[in-house]
Design a protein around this motif. Sequence first.
Motif, PDB file in Angstrom:
ATOM      1  N   LYS A 201       0.837  -1.211   0.000  1.00  0.00           N
ATOM      2  CA  LYS A 201       0.000   0.000   0.000  1.00  0.00           C
ATOM      3  C   LYS A 201       0.865   1.250   0.000  1.00  0.00           C
ATOM      4  CE  LYS A 201      -3.907   2.198   2.308  1.00  0.00           C
ATOM      5  NZ  LYS A 201      -4.903   2.111   3.426  1.00  0.00           N
ATOM      6  N   LEU A 202       1.932   1.249   0.802  1.00  0.00           N
ATOM      7  CA  LEU A 202       2.816   2.411   0.863  1.00  0.00           C
ATOM      8  C   LEU A 202       3.444   2.718  -0.495  1.00  0.00           C
ATOM      9  CD1 LEU A 202       4.714   1.736   4.218  1.00  0.00           C
ATOM     10  CD2 LEU A 202       3.152   3.643   3.767  1.00  0.00           C
ATOM     11  N   LEU A 203       3.846   1.663  -1.205  1.00  0.00           N
ATOM     12  CA  LEU A 203       4.552   1.838  -2.485  1.00  0.00           C
ATOM     13  C   LEU A 203       3.612   1.816  -3.683  1.00  0.00           C
ATOM     14  CD1 LEU A 203       7.687  -0.362  -1.741  1.00  0.00           C
ATOM     15  CD2 LEU A 203       7.569   2.126  -1.837  1.00  0.00           C
ATOM     16  N   GLU A 204       2.323   1.623  -3.426  1.00  0.00           N
ATOM     17  CA  GLU A 204       1.297   1.627  -4.483  1.00  0.00           C
ATOM     18  C   GLU A 204       1.589   0.589  -5.551  1.00  0.00           C
ATOM     19  OE1 GLU A 204       0.904   5.646  -5.890  1.00  0.00           O
ATOM     20  OE2 GLU A 204       0.535   6.439  -3.878  1.00  0.00           O
ATOM     21  N   VAL A 205       1.869  -0.636  -5.103  1.00  0.00           N
ATOM     22  CA  VAL A 205       2.130  -1.741  -6.023  1.00  0.00           C
ATOM     23  C   VAL A 205       1.251  -2.926  -5.649  1.00  0.00           C
ATOM     24  CG1 VAL A 205       4.518  -1.062  -6.432  1.00  0.00           C
ATOM     25  CG2 VAL A 205       4.010  -2.682  -4.604  1.00  0.00           C
ATOM     26  N   ASN A 206       1.130  -3.880  -6.580  1.00  0.00           N
ATOM     27  CA  ASN A 206       0.464  -5.134  -6.260  1.00  0.00           C
ATOM     28  C   ASN A 206       1.518  -6.210  -6.046  1.00  0.00           C
ATOM     29  OD1 ASN A 206       1.179  -6.270  -8.868  1.00  0.00           O
ATOM     30  ND2 ASN A 206      -0.472  -5.045  -9.745  1.00  0.00           N
ATOM     31  N   GLU A 207       1.054  -7.417  -5.758  1.00  0.00           N
ATOM     32  CA  GLU A 207       1.982  -8.482  -5.386  1.00  0.00           C
ATOM     33  C   GLU A 207       2.872  -8.953  -6.525  1.00  0.00           C
ATOM     34  OE1 GLU A 207      -1.827 -10.265  -6.814  1.00  0.00           O
ATOM     35  OE2 GLU A 207      -1.289  -8.704  -5.370  1.00  0.00           O
ATOM     36  N   SER A 208       2.591  -8.525  -7.757  1.00  0.00           N
ATOM     37  CA  SER A 208       3.387  -8.991  -8.899  1.00  0.00           C
ATOM     38  C   SER A 208       4.600  -8.105  -9.192  1.00  0.00           C
ATOM     39  CB  SER A 208       2.515  -9.074 -10.154  1.00  0.00           C
ATOM     40  OG  SER A 208       2.122  -7.777 -10.573  1.00  0.00           O
ATOM     41  N   VAL A 209       4.693  -6.940  -8.540  1.00  0.00           N
ATOM     42  CA  VAL A 209       5.817  -6.033  -8.799  1.00  0.00           C
ATOM     43  C   VAL A 209       6.986  -6.401  -7.888  1.00  0.00           C
ATOM     44  CG1 VAL A 209       6.618  -3.638  -8.750  1.00  0.00           C
ATOM     45  CG2 VAL A 209       4.295  -4.160  -9.521  1.00  0.00           C
ATOM     46  N   PRO A 210       8.127  -6.791  -8.457  1.00  0.00           N
ATOM     47  CA  PRO A 210       9.266  -7.187  -7.624  1.00  0.00           C
ATOM     48  C   PRO A 210       9.902  -5.992  -6.932  1.00  0.00           C
ATOM     49  CG  PRO A 210       9.915  -7.160  -9.920  1.00  0.00           C
ATOM     50  CD  PRO A 210       8.436  -6.896  -9.894  1.00  0.00           C
ATOM     51  N   MET A 211      10.538  -6.275  -5.803  1.00  0.00           N
ATOM     52  CA  MET A 211      11.266  -5.257  -5.050  1.00  0.00           C
ATOM     53  C   MET A 211      12.769  -5.536  -5.150  1.00  0.00           C
ATOM     54  SD  MET A 211       9.020  -3.277  -3.322  1.00  0.00           S
ATOM     55  CE  MET A 211       8.035  -3.310  -4.816  1.00  0.00           C
ATOM     56  N   LEU A 212      13.550  -4.480  -5.054  1.00  0.00           N
ATOM     57  CA  LEU A 212      14.978  -4.630  -4.838  1.00  0.00           C
ATOM     58  C   LEU A 212      15.213  -4.385  -3.348  1.00  0.00           C
ATOM     59  CD1 LEU A 212      17.874  -4.996  -5.896  1.00  0.00           C
ATOM     60  CD2 LEU A 212      18.003  -2.507  -6.085  1.00  0.00           C
ATOM     61  N   LYS A 213      15.671  -5.416  -2.658  1.00  0.00           N
ATOM     62  CA  LYS A 213      15.987  -5.283  -1.241  1.00  0.00           C
ATOM     63  C   LYS A 213      17.489  -5.070  -1.107  1.00  0.00           C
ATOM     64  CE  LYS A 213      15.822  -7.726   3.202  1.00  0.00           C
ATOM     65  NZ  LYS A 213      15.466  -8.992   3.883  1.00  0.00           N
ATOM     66  N   GLN A 214      17.846  -3.941  -0.530  1.00  0.00           N
ATOM     67  CA  GLN A 214      19.256  -3.575  -0.372  1.00  0.00           C
ATOM     68  C   GLN A 214      19.562  -3.399   1.113  1.00  0.00           C
ATOM     69  OE1 GLN A 214      20.272   0.086  -2.340  1.00  0.00           O
ATOM     70  NE2 GLN A 214      22.155   0.312  -1.189  1.00  0.00           N
ATOM     71  N   ILE A 215      20.612  -4.051   1.576  1.00  0.00           N
ATOM     72  CA  ILE A 215      21.036  -3.932   2.970  1.00  0.00           C
ATOM     73  C   ILE A 215      22.455  -3.368   3.008  1.00  0.00           C
ATOM     74  CG2 ILE A 215      21.564  -5.180   5.106  1.00  0.00           C
ATOM     75  CD1 ILE A 215      19.430  -7.184   4.363  1.00  0.00           C
ATOM     76  N   SER A 216      22.667  -2.353   3.833  1.00  0.00           N
ATOM     77  CA  SER A 216      23.977  -1.714   3.946  1.00  0.00           C
ATOM     78  C   SER A 216      24.325  -1.525   5.419  1.00  0.00           C
ATOM     79  CB  SER A 216      23.983  -0.338   3.264  1.00  0.00           C
ATOM     80  OG  SER A 216      23.455  -0.400   1.962  1.00  0.00           O
ATOM     81  N   ARG A 217      25.610  -1.401   5.700  1.00  0.00           N
ATOM     82  CA  ARG A 217      26.065  -0.978   7.029  1.00  0.00           C
ATOM     83  C   ARG A 217      26.918   0.262   6.868  1.00  0.00           C
ATOM     84  NH1 ARG A 217      30.242  -4.139  10.830  1.00  0.00           N
ATOM     85  NH2 ARG A 217      31.709  -2.610   9.995  1.00  0.00           N
ATOM     86  N   PHE A 218      26.657   1.239   7.728  1.00  0.00           N
ATOM     87  CA  PHE A 218      27.422   2.477   7.697  1.00  0.00           C
ATOM     88  C   PHE A 218      28.234   2.595   8.984  1.00  0.00           C
ATOM     89  CE2 PHE A 218      24.207   3.202   4.552  1.00  0.00           C
ATOM     90  CZ  PHE A 218      24.829   3.984   3.592  1.00  0.00           C
ATOM     91  N   ASP A 219      29.492   2.994   8.833  1.00  0.00           N
ATOM     92  CA  ASP A 219      30.400   3.184   9.964  1.00  0.00           C
ATOM     93  C   ASP A 219      30.815   4.640  10.068  1.00  0.00           C
ATOM     94  OD1 ASP A 219      30.238   0.430   9.941  1.00  0.00           O
ATOM     95  OD2 ASP A 219      32.397   0.097  10.123  1.00  0.00           O
ATOM     96  N   VAL A 220      31.020   5.093  11.295  1.00  0.00           N
ATOM     97  CA  VAL A 220      31.644   6.397  11.523  1.00  0.00           C
ATOM     98  C   VAL A 220      33.151   6.168  11.641  1.00  0.00           C
ATOM     99  CG1 VAL A 220      31.909   8.303  13.145  1.00  0.00           C
ATOM    100  CG2 VAL A 220      29.623   7.393  12.652  1.00  0.00           C
ATOM    101  N   PRO A 221      33.947   6.878  10.835  1.00  0.00           N
ATOM    102  CA  PRO A 221      35.402   6.693  10.914  1.00  0.00           C
ATOM    103  C   PRO A 221      35.924   6.827  12.336  1.00  0.00           C
ATOM    104  CG  PRO A 221      34.825   8.046   9.017  1.00  0.00           C
ATOM    105  CD  PRO A 221      33.559   7.854   9.796  1.00  0.00           C
ATOM    106  N   ASN A 222      36.777   5.886  12.728  1.00  0.00           N
ATOM    107  CA  ASN A 222      37.423   5.857  14.044  1.00  0.00           C
ATOM    108  C   ASN A 222      36.448   5.629  15.204  1.00  0.00           C
ATOM    109  OD1 ASN A 222      39.987   6.525  12.820  1.00  0.00           O
ATOM    110  ND2 ASN A 222      39.257   8.652  12.699  1.00  0.00           N
ATOM    111  N   VAL A 223      35.188   5.302  14.884  1.00  0.00           N
ATOM    112  CA  VAL A 223      34.204   5.011  15.931  1.00  0.00           C
ATOM    113  C   VAL A 223      33.653   3.594  15.767  1.00  0.00           C
ATOM    114  CG1 VAL A 223      31.971   5.636  16.948  1.00  0.00           C
ATOM    115  CG2 VAL A 223      33.575   7.431  16.227  1.00  0.00           C
ATOM    116  N   GLY A 224      33.181   3.286  14.559  1.00  0.00           N
ATOM    117  CA  GLY A 224      32.650   1.962  14.299  1.00  0.00           C
ATOM    118  C   GLY A 224      31.252   1.999  13.704  1.00  0.00           C
ATOM    119  N   PRO A 225      30.573   0.842  13.664  1.00  0.00           N
ATOM    120  CA  PRO A 225      29.253   0.759  13.046  1.00  0.00           C
ATOM    121  C   PRO A 225      28.241   1.671  13.727  1.00  0.00           C
ATOM    122  CG  PRO A 225      30.159  -1.432  13.444  1.00  0.00           C
ATOM    123  CD  PRO A 225      31.045  -0.467  14.162  1.00  0.00           C
TER     124      PRO A 225
END
Length: 244
Positions: A201-225
């Motif tokens: 509903k949020l993306l205004e699509v039906n069940e036939s429209v594929p999604m691209l699922k992207q997972i990332s991790r961001f780190d702060v330099p000299n601090v960590g994740p």
Amino acid sequence: MMDQTHAIEQDMKLEIADYIIGLIQRNQMAAHDRLPSENELAKRFGVNRNTVRRAMDYLKARDRIYAQKGKGLFVAPSQEQIVFPQINNIGFSEIFQNYPYQYESKLLKWSLVRAKAELSRILEIQEGELIYKVKFLRSVQEKPLAVCISRIPQKMVPDLQAHLTLDCSINHILKQVYHYEHPVCKFVTAEAVMPLAKNMKLLEVNESVPMLKQISRFDVPNVGPVEHYTVYARGDRFKLDIQF
């Protein structure tokens, strides 16, 4: 016998649908052109009109055609592809804010949850530690493009909720409020998935429209994740261009 008949009808449905798609791809039909009538297609393929209707329903469900009451079926305009360059030191909102697209970021909700084993491993925190889970809807050209979820250890951003606004940027908050250096992306994974019911509903699509699922991790330099970031983007509108 019934199974065999059903299989034949299914094959014919897809053959008719592929015929229409082929006309569009070869530029023999353009956006808003009227499709041949059900009778014409039934005669061409030697099938009954019910099979033609199923083929048309298949194409409508995938936004390839649309109906106008009393006028017939027409070729739907293609969705504009939004190219997102994945650059390791620039965030989602920062990229789109510098593009010619009309961009909007909307805060949907936030919560405090306990980190489970896999997430605690990725963020290098203890299992069960509190993390902020912040959910956004990103839109481009006034159409929803992606649901984005940030997960951030509470200890790194105490009282984060006080700084969340409807159109906030996590990177902006990390830099301006907590005075961290700009986070850097350490890894990206991407896969094609079908849409979750809560996102359709949020993306205004039906069940036939594929999604691209992207997972990332961001780190702060000299601090960590600092952030585990998940994107569910519309596969018909979103193209990922990785530039590491």
